[in-house]
Design an enzyme around this catalytic site. Structure first.
Site, PDB file in Angstrom:
ATOM      1  N   LYS A 198      14.853 -26.578  34.824  1.00 41.81           N
ATOM      2  CA  LYS A 198      16.037 -27.877  36.318  1.00 41.81           C
ATOM      3  C   LYS A 198      16.379 -27.094  37.850  1.00 41.81           C
ATOM      4  O   LYS A 198      15.948 -27.581  39.418  1.00 41.81           O
ATOM      5  CB  LYS A 198      17.364 -28.060  35.915  1.00 41.81           C
ATOM      6  N   GLU A 204      14.446 -15.764  33.200  1.00 40.00           N
ATOM      7  CA  GLU A 204      14.173 -16.212  31.604  1.00 40.00           C
ATOM      8  C   GLU A 204      13.029 -16.910  32.035  1.00 40.00           C
ATOM      9  O   GLU A 204      11.657 -16.310  31.498  1.00 40.00           O
ATOM     10  CB  GLU A 204      15.142 -16.132  30.388  1.00 40.00           C
ATOM     11  N   GLY A 256      20.961 -30.749  32.454  1.00 43.60           N
ATOM     12  CA  GLY A 256      20.299 -29.594  32.052  1.00 43.60           C
ATOM     13  C   GLY A 256      20.130 -30.636  30.850  1.00 43.60           C
ATOM     14  O   GLY A 256      19.159 -30.352  30.212  1.00 43.60           O
ATOM     15  N   ARG A 257      20.918 -30.022  29.704  1.00 42.81           N
ATOM     16  CA  ARG A 257      21.363 -30.426  28.857  1.00 42.81           C
ATOM     17  C   ARG A 257      21.597 -31.687  28.582  1.00 42.81           C
ATOM     18  O   ARG A 257      21.092 -31.800  26.882  1.00 42.81           O
ATOM     19  CB  ARG A 257      22.360 -29.973  28.545  1.00 42.81           C
ATOM     20  N   GLU A 342      28.170 -26.810  25.492  1.00 40.64           N
ATOM     21  CA  GLU A 342      28.095 -26.580  27.099  1.00 40.64           C
ATOM     22  C   GLU A 342      28.254 -27.512  27.554  1.00 40.64           C
ATOM     23  O   GLU A 342      29.547 -27.768  28.864  1.00 40.64           O
ATOM     24  CB  GLU A 342      27.223 -26.376  27.932  1.00 40.64           C
ATOM     25  N   HIS A 373      23.282 -22.715  -0.339  1.00 40.16           N
ATOM     26  CA  HIS A 373      22.539 -21.438  -1.145  1.00 40.16           C
ATOM     27  C   HIS A 373      23.747 -20.365  -0.192  1.00 40.16           C
ATOM     28  O   HIS A 373      23.218 -19.164  -0.076  1.00 40.16           O
ATOM     29  CB  HIS A 373      21.231 -21.173  -1.611  1.00 40.16           C
ATOM     30  N   LYS A 502      25.560 -13.603  33.788  1.00 42.88           N
ATOM     31  CA  LYS A 502      24.213 -13.696  34.690  1.00 42.88           C
ATOM     32  C   LYS A 502      24.334 -12.504  36.145  1.00 42.88           C
ATOM     33  O   LYS A 502      23.422 -11.479  36.510  1.00 42.88           O
ATOM     34  CB  LYS A 502      24.045 -15.390  35.038  1.00 42.88           C
TER      35      LYS A 502
END
Ligand code: F6P
Length: 534
Positions: A198, A204, A256-257, A342, A373, A502
């Site tokens: 965005k 990253e 963004g999400r 978030e 399990h 950050k």
């Protein structure tokens, strides 16, 4: 002044001893009364301790919090993301026929044009009209993180039976291992790289994009020609050398999400094709219409939110497990972690005051039956109660393996039944006695085999996992998060909590490189820096 959940807390205290099983015994119609449907989708929340009065009180709370007003304001383009001064309009991405204005401007023509361009690009890639420098595109690498990764990655796996385009890979982690392992088997001459960000500044993503560019440059003359970008920052994508033809923009009023419905979903569109992508959008739009129109007591996102509020705020259960009995929904818990945590992991209300109650819950999970399990032991017998959300489909995609699907469904139903019913000490004693145990040993062994029961779960059942039903599910969860956020009085659409780390990482980089002094750092950080510098 009474606090928002006081009356409910009192109600809970007065009725805590009424077990879920007892609620079923006292109301033969409980299953249908504490369920809601949308078309073929069924949400069953009857295996919780919510009784009729609690449900009424929860609905009243949602009304008083202004859920309906906020909902209408969100859809109309009002700036409900107050701390960033933005509208919240991801819903417009999946309802392209709608009329939506932001500050008096009709935003739909641009959304439609970008959607049409992305669809055409996807068609061209899939048909081999757009080629790499060594032929038709065989592989797509989506480089993005958080909302620019989790949505399309989750959906590409979920819709694998519909995938008939190039293979799609997703790289997010700045750990070089991620991109190295991904690129290892790929041919740079037939790979398309999508840089999805965005902001187009996320370290990253930009670092991985640079790595991918170098990897490609070693083999192809013009790597930029095999790059596409999805971003709100057209100036930055241009500066990065990506032709505007392959840049797909969106506006800052898409969080963004919440962005997978637009061009951030390009990798998914390439994998399944624009028609199936549109069916995904249609599923989301279908849930939007339901959310806007259905009365609160039958409104799926509202009910999911109220169950969440009940467990988190009233019962005090700090976590929520999402347990899809569907291997292809393996990434859904991770996707929902970002969406929910978030969005609702905030410690102050919209006006900046400390929250007088907890923020949203910790969300976690894994697909069943694998989780059975691994961590279900704690869910059944641990001292903390974990509300569970089961998700399953009536039908799988492998008709030849229908017997396996039946086993999957049986396991899912068995878990919610076991959580609710439990096993008493007397029942455990009887089992031990049958095995021939007596006396103190029988007693000791029996105690380990007691299940307290009365543990809450909900089940979301769908006919089949398709682009349309996946769209419904994702929009359902988005609106659930919204409703919970409104009830908590927080802004679900900012994420200031990701910033501090950050900033500190940026400051630590030169220290790790030995170019700056660690003197100002705390003792632990200094020790770790020293160790990691080697
Ligand atoms: O750091 C959190 C975050 O800002 C998320 O909200 C977002 O989805 C992600 O980073 C990626 O951001 P971008 O799409 O701008 O690269």
């Amino acid at each position: 002044m009474p606090r928002r959940f006081d009356a409910l807390l009192q109600h809970r205290a007065a009725h805590e001893t009424a077990t879920i099983s007892a609620l079923f015994a006292s109301d033969p119609a409980r299953a249908s009364r504490f369920s809601a449907r949308l078309g073929d989708m069924l949400f069953d929340f009857s295996k919780t301790q919510i009784d009729a009065q609690a449900l009424d009180m929860l609905i009243e709370i949602s009304k008083r919090a202004g859920v309906e007003t906020y909902r209408d304001r969100m859809f109309s383009g009002a700036k409900i993301n107050e701390t960033e001064g933005r509208a919240v309009l991801h819903t417009a991405l999946r309802n392209l026929a709608a009329t939506v204005t932001v500050e008096g401007k009709d935003v739909m023509p641009e959304l439609r044009a970008t959607h049409a361009r992305a669809s055409q690009f996807a068609r061209d890639v899939r048909a081999g009209r757009f080629q790499g420098q060594g032929g038709a595109i065989t592989d797509v690498v989506n480089i993005g993180i958080g909302g620019s990764d989790l949505g399309p990655a989750m959906a590409a796996l979920a819709l694998a039976p519909f995938a008939d385009g190039p293979r799609c890979h997703f790289v997010s982690n700045v750990d070089g291992a991620h991109i190295a392992d991904t690129l290892k088997g790929l041919n740079p001459e037939t790979t398309l790289v999508i840089v999805a960000s965005k902001t187009f500044t996320t370290i990253e993503t930009m670092t991985n994009a640079d790595t991918a560019k170098r990897w490609m440059a070693a083999k192809v003359a013009n790597p930029a020609a095999q790059f596409a970008a999805v971003s709100t920052a057209a100036d930055k994508t241009a500066a990065y050398g990506i032709d505007a033809e392959r840049v797909f923009g969106f506006e800052d009023w898409v969080g963004g999400r919440y962005s997978m419905w637009g061009p951030i979903g390009l990798a998914l569109m390439l994998a399944v094709g624009p028609e199936d992508f549109d069916a995904f959008l249609a599923g989301g739009a279908d849930m939007d219409a339901h959310f806007r129109q259905a009365p609160l007591a039958q409104n799926l996102p509202v009910l999911l939110a109220l169950v969440g509020i009940w467990h988190n705020q009233v019962c005090g259960h700090a976590t929520r497990a999402v347990l899809p009995y569907d291997q292809r929904l393996a990434r859904l818990p991770a996707y929902l972690q970002q969406l929910e945590m978030e969005s609702n992991g905030k410690r102050v209300s919209m006006d900046g005051a400390d929250l007088p109650y907890h923020s949203g819950p910790v969300v976690w999970g894994e697909p069943g039956t694998n989780g059975q399990h691994a961590f279900y032991q704690l869910i059944h017998q641990g001292t903390r109660v974990v509300p569970c959300e089961f998700i399953l489909a009536r039908q799988g995609h492998e008709p030849e393996l229908a017997h396996q699907h039946l086993l999957l469904v049986a396991n899912c139903l068995a878990q919610s039944e076991a959580l609710m019913q439990g096993r008493s000490l007397d029942e455990a004693r009887a089992i031990m006695a049958k095995k021939g145990l007596t006396g103190a040993e029988l007693e000791r062994q029996a105690r380990h085999r007691v299940f307290p029961g009365n543990r809450p779960s909900t089940t979301l059942a769908i006919a089949r996992l398709t682009p349309f039903t996946l769209g419904q599910i994702i929009a359902l969860y988005e609106h659930r998060v919204f409703v919970e956020g409104v009830i908590l009085g927080i802004n679900s659409y900012d994420q200031w909590g990701v910033e501090l780390g950050k900033e500190l990482a940026l400051a630590l980089q030169p220290i790790l490189e030995g170019k700056a002094d660690a003197a100002g750092k705390d003792g632990s950080t200094r020790q770790l820096v020293e160790y990691l510098r080697g």
